[in-house]
Design a protein around this motif. Structure first.
Motif, short mmCIF file in Angstrom:
data_model
loop_
_atom_site.label_atom_id
_atom_site.label_comp_id
_atom_site.label_asym_id
_atom_site.label_seq_id
_atom_site.Cartn_x
_atom_site.Cartn_y
_atom_site.Cartn_z
N ILE A 35 58.95 58.63 -32.42
CA ILE A 35 57.53 58.89 -32.19
C ILE A 35 56.94 59.38 -33.51
CG2 ILE A 35 55.80 60.22 -30.91
CD1 ILE A 35 57.42 58.39 -29.07
N ALA A 36 56.05 58.55 -34.09
CA ALA A 36 55.41 58.91 -35.37
C ALA A 36 54.00 59.39 -35.08
CB ALA A 36 55.39 57.70 -36.29
N GLY A 37 53.46 60.14 -36.02
CA GLY A 37 52.08 60.61 -35.88
C GLY A 37 51.92 61.95 -36.55
N VAL A 38 50.68 62.27 -36.88
CA VAL A 38 50.38 63.57 -37.45
C VAL A 38 50.56 64.60 -36.33
CG1 VAL A 38 48.57 64.96 -38.52
CG2 VAL A 38 48.74 62.52 -39.05
N ASP A 39 51.13 65.75 -36.67
CA ASP A 39 51.31 66.82 -35.67
C ASP A 39 50.05 67.08 -34.88
OD1 ASP A 39 53.85 67.70 -35.51
OD2 ASP A 39 53.66 69.38 -36.90
N GLY A 40 50.20 67.35 -33.59
CA GLY A 40 49.05 67.73 -32.78
C GLY A 40 48.35 66.56 -32.11
N ALA A 219 56.89 54.25 -31.82
CA ALA A 219 55.59 54.35 -31.15
C ALA A 219 54.77 55.36 -31.96
CB ALA A 219 55.75 54.82 -29.71
N VAL A 220 53.53 55.00 -32.26
CA VAL A 220 52.68 55.88 -33.06
C VAL A 220 51.68 56.57 -32.13
CG1 VAL A 220 51.11 56.05 -35.03
CG2 VAL A 220 52.91 54.31 -35.03
N VAL A 226 49.03 56.04 -27.43
CA VAL A 226 49.90 55.24 -28.30
C VAL A 226 49.01 54.20 -29.00
CG1 VAL A 226 51.83 53.62 -28.38
CG2 VAL A 226 51.92 55.57 -26.82
N SER A 227 48.85 54.38 -30.31
CA SER A 227 47.99 53.42 -31.03
C SER A 227 48.77 52.16 -31.40
CB SER A 227 47.39 54.06 -32.29
OG SER A 227 48.41 54.51 -33.16
N ALA A 228 50.10 52.27 -31.44
CA ALA A 228 50.93 51.10 -31.74
C ALA A 228 52.36 51.35 -31.27
CB ALA A 228 50.93 50.82 -33.25
N GLN A 229 53.05 50.25 -30.90
CA GLN A 229 54.45 50.33 -30.50
C GLN A 229 55.12 49.04 -30.96
OE1 GLN A 229 56.95 51.36 -26.43
NE2 GLN A 229 54.73 51.54 -26.34
#
Length: 259
Positions: A35-40, A219-220, A226-229
């Protein structure tokens, strides 16, 4: 390497009120879903809902096909959930307790340690010693307080404890935050070994390079959605950066067709 069936499945789970869309995810046996993404952006909610520290208000969560959203944490652990939380000091250890005592946390009621209401400290101690040796944890002994260890050694104790129960599913959040390079390598190696053994692993990390290095699929997360998987390797680091900023995968796919 072939992956097996879905060990963890989220169906239409709403992570928080602000999220417009619900989240659906699957993690299969023998794979790491990163799971990727900026914290929060919903990662904390995801982590807590899966393990049972936060109520699921909408949607369902399954472990091995069994709905668990109304189950207690200990019952999920009994079903084979291993958990390395993002905040180890708050959720995974008691600093003033010994390594042996910390080894019991979350497993006080498992049959291997609890017999007729009594804790089998001998067995517990042996298991703790085994993991200390396996992970090459630098300690005076298993009676030492876990709070006296370095962050890397604390994390190795927690990892050792969680995998010693042979979980089928491992939820691991920010596993190398604040660790030195040696401990980071050890944690990553362990996660890859677990994958080889056919475990399903959900890796939540704010470090994009960590997600890209370890995951089979990614998964972002953006604002609780989820903006992308996609399969790892389908997109560049720059493109994943765009998804982290909220660009939708279908928009990017359309742009690539136009080129």
């Amino acid at each position: 390497q072939k992956t097996g069936q879905a060990v963890l499945e989220l169906k239409d789970v709403r992570l928080h009120e602000r999220a417009g869309e619900t989240v659906s995810l699957k993690v299969r046996a023998g794979e790491i879903l990163g799971i990727a993404g900026v914290d929060g952006n919903g990662q904390q909610e995801l982590e807590e809902m899966i393990v049972g520290n936060r109520r699921v208000r909408e949607g369902e969560i399954f472990i091995n096909g069994i709905p668990v959203q109304n189950m207690a944490v200990k019952d999920r652990k009994a079903m084979g959930l291993g958990y390395i939380p993002s905040d180890r000091h708050k959720n995974a250890m008691i600093p003033s307790f010994s390594i042996t005592e910390n080894f019991l946390l979350g497993y006080q009621e498992t049959p291997e340690y609890c017999r007729k209401g009594f804790i089998d400290y001998e067995r517990l101690r042996q298991d703790a010693e085994k993991q200390v040796e396996a992970f090459e944890i630098k300690v005076a002994g298993v009676d030492q307080e876990i709070g006296q260890l370095s962050g890397g050694n604390q994390q190795k104790v927690i990892l050792g404890r969680e995998i010693s129960h042979d979980p089928g599913l491992v939820v691991v959040a920010q596993p190398v935050r604040g660790l030195d390079i040696g401990a980071i390598e050890r944690v990553h190696k362990t996660l890859l070994q677990l994958k080889e053994q056919g475990k399903a692993i959900l890796l939540i990390s704010a470090e994009l390079s960590e997600v890209m290095n370890l995951s089979d699929r990614i998964a972002v997360f953006y604002e609780g959605e989820v903006s992308a998987q996609f399969d790892n390797g389908e997109y560049t680091k720059e493109e994943i950066g765009l998804f982290m900023a909220g660009k939708k995968q279908e928009v990017r796919a359309h742009e690539m067709e136009q080129q």
